[in-house]
Design an enzyme around this catalytic site. Structure first.
Site, PDB file in Angstrom:
ATOM      1  N   LYS A 176      49.601  -9.686  23.171  1.00  0.00           N
ATOM      2  CA  LYS A 176      50.633 -10.707  22.997  1.00  0.00           C
ATOM      3  C   LYS A 176      50.810 -11.501  24.291  1.00  0.00           C
ATOM      4  O   LYS A 176      51.459 -11.050  25.238  1.00  0.00           O
ATOM      5  CB  LYS A 176      51.977 -10.087  22.599  1.00  0.00           C
ATOM      6  N   GLY A 233      60.814  -4.071  30.943  1.00  0.00           N
ATOM      7  CA  GLY A 233      60.116  -2.784  31.009  1.00  0.00           C
ATOM      8  C   GLY A 233      61.017  -1.617  30.644  1.00  0.00           C
ATOM      9  O   GLY A 233      60.610  -0.679  29.960  1.00  0.00           O
ATOM     10  N   GLU A 250      53.810  -2.169  34.338  1.00  0.00           N
ATOM     11  CA  GLU A 250      53.631  -2.837  35.632  1.00  0.00           C
ATOM     12  C   GLU A 250      54.755  -3.848  35.751  1.00  0.00           C
ATOM     13  O   GLU A 250      54.752  -4.860  35.053  1.00  0.00           O
ATOM     14  CB  GLU A 250      52.279  -3.568  35.680  1.00  0.00           C
ATOM     15  N   CYS A 284      53.850 -10.479  41.359  1.00  0.00           N
ATOM     16  CA  CYS A 284      54.689  -9.286  41.419  1.00  0.00           C
ATOM     17  C   CYS A 284      54.537  -8.559  42.754  1.00  0.00           C
ATOM     18  O   CYS A 284      55.482  -7.991  43.263  1.00  0.00           O
ATOM     19  CB  CYS A 284      54.309  -8.357  40.280  1.00  0.00           C
ATOM     20  N   GLU A 382      63.996  -9.830  43.055  1.00  0.00           N
ATOM     21  CA  GLU A 382      62.736 -10.571  42.966  1.00  0.00           C
ATOM     22  C   GLU A 382      63.029 -12.038  42.648  1.00  0.00           C
ATOM     23  O   GLU A 382      63.693 -12.343  41.673  1.00  0.00           O
ATOM     24  CB  GLU A 382      61.898  -9.947  41.847  1.00  0.00           C
TER      25      GLU A 382
END
Ligand code: NAD
Length: 477
Positions: A176, A233, A250, A284, A382
């Protein structure tokens, strides 16, 4: 214009169940450059059914690893021939500077595929062990139907990190792509057909989160592999936990680059162009906290401001561009929000800021904040853009403490004239990878996160093990 009105399901271009479309917008021109069907839950059902059939009754899991490697070797060869086309498409859809798309996205994806093709010949697929009552065969078998969900920032690479090991293991896959960057997956699907990968082994359904969630929870999926934000996640891990479904995650990062007292600043600044600012900072593992010794703080601040302030910002298709536009208006708003927040928190902008470098396209000025404390939100969260936080430290123990004072644990780097000592410092950092005088993801070594940066590893033999079940077959002596 890249127009697609079908989905890649069961080895063919299949009409979607719904009528919705995803428009792909150029981050540079803000114009629509492509259109793909918006996948629905019904499309996911069809894709999972095809992958299930291909796994339960098709040839793929029953072929030997060498036979699968032959097919995937053809795909790797096609990829090597045409990777420029892939790089151009990635730059067009998500704004990565073309030089990075060529080497960091397309070529790296091809290398990962080739790595697993080659690994098939030397991996211990089966072994004989001495058991208590007699010999035991330990067989490694494919885990089954894999749901691969990945983000827009490195769409080919994060897909290939899952696809290559899953396929060589004998799994079948429903991928996806994100709605922001689905075009490159269409090109890959053409090559997959051309290479002769059997029908149903790879299926691709671009869609948003809800449909992604439907895929994660689908009863016929055996394993989930996810790259994306820590928030998503966690949700996916919770669903997989309830289902006892294996999952690889991840997730995000807020990695530190530690500049030691003895570092050569010119070489360090050159290295940070990649380690901290690769892919427009939409990476990331980007090392967005720069830790500098108090004794050299002013010198580092000056060098960092000069390096970041001197980056060539512009059209990502231009080979001289070092920083392109962010993927979407929403992403620019997010990054500008953090630049505002840094000012409110009392950090000082030493280059960049809120003035936009271009009127058109989702550009932000590469920005460095000095006088950052590690407990500020711009040092803990982040940002996912070209924004760096320069943080002073007192001594090496303090640098290690600051680097580890993060909920994340993905990457990092140490910059020093003494490589052996750098390795000692790198060992003390609680992250899945930490380079010395460089930062690179190597196909042969595991990549992944400690703490909130994820679960499990991709790349290397470890990344293949993630798609295998281990079965023991004991028998009498
Ligand atoms: P995101 O988590 O919003 O989306 C990632 C993908 O997951 C997309 O395809 C999205 O449609 C899908 N998704 C989101 N929520 C879902 C759910 N509940 N169930 C199923 N699918 C879902 O992330 P993003 O904003 O698109 O990407 C940026 C994030 O990805 C950053 O946090 C970055 O650090 C992370 N990232 C991590 C790595 C790594 O290897 N650790 C690599 C690249 C990006």
């Amino acid at each position: 214009m890249h127009e697609h009105d079908r989905l890649f399901i069961d080895g063919d271009w299949t009409a979607p169940a719904g009528t919705g479309a995803i428009e792909v917008v150029s981050p540079h021109t803000e114009e629509v450059i492509g259109r793909v069907p918006e996948g629905t839950a019904a499309d996911v059902d069809a894709a999972v059914a095809a992958a299930r059939r291909a796994f339960d009754r098709g040839p793929w899991p029953r072929m030997t690893p060498a036979e699968r490697a032959e097919v995937l070797g053809r795909l790797a060869a096609l990829y090597a021939d045409r990777q420029q086309e892939m790089a151009d498409l990635i730059t067009a859809e998500m704004g990565s500077p073309i030089l990075f798309s060529v080497f960091g996205q397309a070529a790296m994806s091809q290398l990962v595929l080739q790595y697993y093709v080659d690994l098939a010949a030397r991996f211990a697929w089966e072994e004989e062990r001495a058991g208590m009552l007699g010999p035991v065969t330990v067989a490694r078998e494919p885990v089954g139907v894999v749901a691969a969900i990945y983000p827009w920032n490195a769409p080919q690479f994060t897909l290939m990190l899952k696809l290559a090991p899953a396929l060589i293991a004998g799994c079948t896959v429903v991928a996806k792509p994100s709605p922001e960057a689905p075009l490159d997956a269409y090109l890959l699907a053409e090559w997959i057909r051309e290479a002769g990968v059997p029908d149903g082994v790879v299926n691709i359904v671009p869609a948003g989160r809800e449909v992604g969630a439907h895929l994660v929870a689908h009863p016929d999926v055996d394993k989930v592999a996810f790259t994306g934000s820590t928030a998503a996640g966690r949700k996916i891990a919770a669903v997989c936990g309830e289902l006892l479904r294996p999952v690889t995650l991840e997730l995000g990062g807020k990695s530190a680059a530690i500049i030691l007292e003895d570092a050569d600043l010119d070489a360090t600044m050159e290295g940070l162009k990649t380690a901290s600012l690769m892919n427009n900072g939409e990476a990331c593992a980007a090392q967005t906290r720069i830790l500098a010794p108090r004794s050299r703080y002013d010198e580092v601040a000056e060098a960092l401001a000069a390096m970041v302030g001197g980056l060539a910002v512009g059209d990502p298709a231009d080979y001289s561009t070092e920083i392109g536009p962010l993927v979407a208006r929403r992403q620019r708003e997010r990054v500008e929000g953090y630049i505002r927040l840094g000012q409110e928190e009392g950090a000082k902008i030493i280059t960049g800021g809120l003035e936009r470098p271009r009127d058109r396209g989702w550009y932000v000025a590469p920005t460095v904040f000095a006088d950052v404390r590690n407990d500020m939100r711009i040092a803990q969260e982040e940002i996912f853009g070209p924004v760096l936080a320069l943080i002073p430290y007192e001594d090496e123990d303090d640098a290690v403490r600051i680097a580890n004072d993060s909920s994340y644990g993905l990457g990092g780097s140490v910059w020093t004239a003494d490589v052996d000592h750098g390795v000692e410092v790198a060992r003390r950092i609680r992250t899945g990878s930490c380079g010395v005088n460089l930062y690179v993801l190597d196909p042969n070594t595991p990549f992944g996160g400690f703490k909130d940066s994820g679960l499990g590893r991709e790349l290397g033999p470890e990344g293949l093990t993630a798609y295998l079940e281990h079965k023991s077959i004991p028998r009498p002596a």
